[in-house]
Design an enzyme around this catalytic site. Structure first.
Site, PDB file in Angstrom:
ATOM      1  CB  SER A  13      -0.845   0.021   1.285  1.00 54.96           C
ATOM      2  OG  SER A  13      -1.528   1.256   1.409  1.00 54.96           O
ATOM      3  CE1 TYR A  56      -4.055  -2.215   4.958  1.00 55.67           C
ATOM      4  CE2 TYR A  56      -3.419   0.056   4.509  1.00 55.67           C
ATOM      5  CZ  TYR A  56      -3.788  -1.192   4.053  1.00 55.67           C
ATOM      6  OH  TYR A  56      -3.871  -1.445   2.695  1.00 55.67           O
TER       7      TYR A  56
END
Ligand code: NAP
Length: 277
Positions: A137, A150
């Protein structure tokens, strides 16, 4: 068309995994996709009977992964490309979020991906070829308040990907960490795990962040089908990149982060080098 390959993609029920499976099937690749129910397996196989195989697997079921991969290799053939796509976002202020939620985030996004890599590497090494793509990401480079677990998981997967790439390059195996910006998938919708709020001190900073993410879900800038075609280009390349950003938002934000990091290193350079000797 580029030569036909067998791809193993984790998490093909929606989002990037589904889009990549569809685009790969459309250009003649074979796809084995992991899903989490018998219904989802049937639905996935109906996309392209004889070229799409579904396989029921939760990537945190670590003890079953080697057997599942061995079964795929025996029934479908050697895996040319592993795409570690399965993952989800945990959203929550770090102080409010139980450690168990961090463990779950790392089990899925990091340990699951590593277990999959360890399962395919023996055969890739033996064949002296293979390509592993890990969907990380832009949150593997930049951080935002409210997604500490995350970002931590994606930083971890970026680091593991880069180091593994150096270890397996001599065997003809490439590792690419693919870092998307914001895309229209189920990530911020049904898939996101949101910790309930409990500490009022964080309200002013975090409430608008949570609301904005919920409001933007489904209307993000990135098109998952275009991301899939970009990944297929990396898969077809003679020399795939170790790092691939997807989306102009990712490119801008990561470049800004690298510049800020360099500026901070410069500002503190005298102190940094003062420890030598
Ligand atoms: P998505 O539409 O929610 O898809 C996630 C997929 O992962 C689903 O197929 C889901 O299966 C599967 N999955 C989740 N946990 C799993 C587990 N424990 N075992 C096996 N499969 C599991 O979201 P997505 O955006 O396509 O997510 C794919 C990857 O892209 C994730 O790693 C995510 O972090 C990353 N990413 C997304 C964005 C974005 O903006 N969308 C940006 C950067 C990175 P079920 O259907 O069974 O839940």
């Amino acid at each position: 068309m580029a030569s036909s390959k067998t791809l193993l993609i984790t998490g093909v029920s929606s989002g990037f995994g589904r889009a990549l499976a569809q685009e790969a099937l459309a250009v003649g690749h074979k796809v084995v996709g992991t899903v989490r129910s018998a219904d989802a397996k049937r639905e996935f196989e109906s996309l392209s009977p004889g070229a799409a195989w579904g396989c029921v697997l939760d990537v945190t079921d670590f003890d079953s992964i080697d057997g599942v991969v061995a079964d795929i290799e025996a029934s479908v053939g050697p895996i040319d490309v592993l795409v570690n796509n399965a993952g989800y976002g945990h959203e929550g202020i770090m102080e409010e979020s139980p450690l168990a939620e961090m463990r779950r985030q790392f089990d899925v996004n990091v340990f699951g991906a590593v277990a999959m890599m360890k399962a395919v590497l023996p055969s890739m090494r033996e064949r002296r070829r293979g390509h592993i793509l890990n969907i990380t990401s832009m949150g593997g480079y930049i951080t935002m308040p409210g997604i500490a677990y995350y970002c931590g998981s994606k930083f971890a997967l970026e680091g593991i990907s880069e180091a593994l790439g150096k270890e397996v390059k001599p065997f003809g195996i490439a590792v690419t960490a693919v870092a998307p910006g914001s895309f229209r998938t189920d990530w911020a919708g049904r898939s996101m795990m949101r910790t309930p709020r409990s500490i009022a001190d964080y309200d002013d900073m975090f409430n608008p962040v949570r609301e904005a993410r919920e409001e933007k879900s489904g209307r993000q800038l990135g098109d998952p089908s275009k991301a899939a075609r970009a990944m297929l280009a990396a898969i077809a390349a003679d020399h795939p990149p170790a790092h691939l950003l997807l989306g102009s938002d990712a490119l801008g934000l990561v470049r800004d982060k690298l510049s800020a990091l360099n500026a901070e290193f410069d500002a503190w350079e005298a102190i940094t080098v003062s420890t030598d000797g």
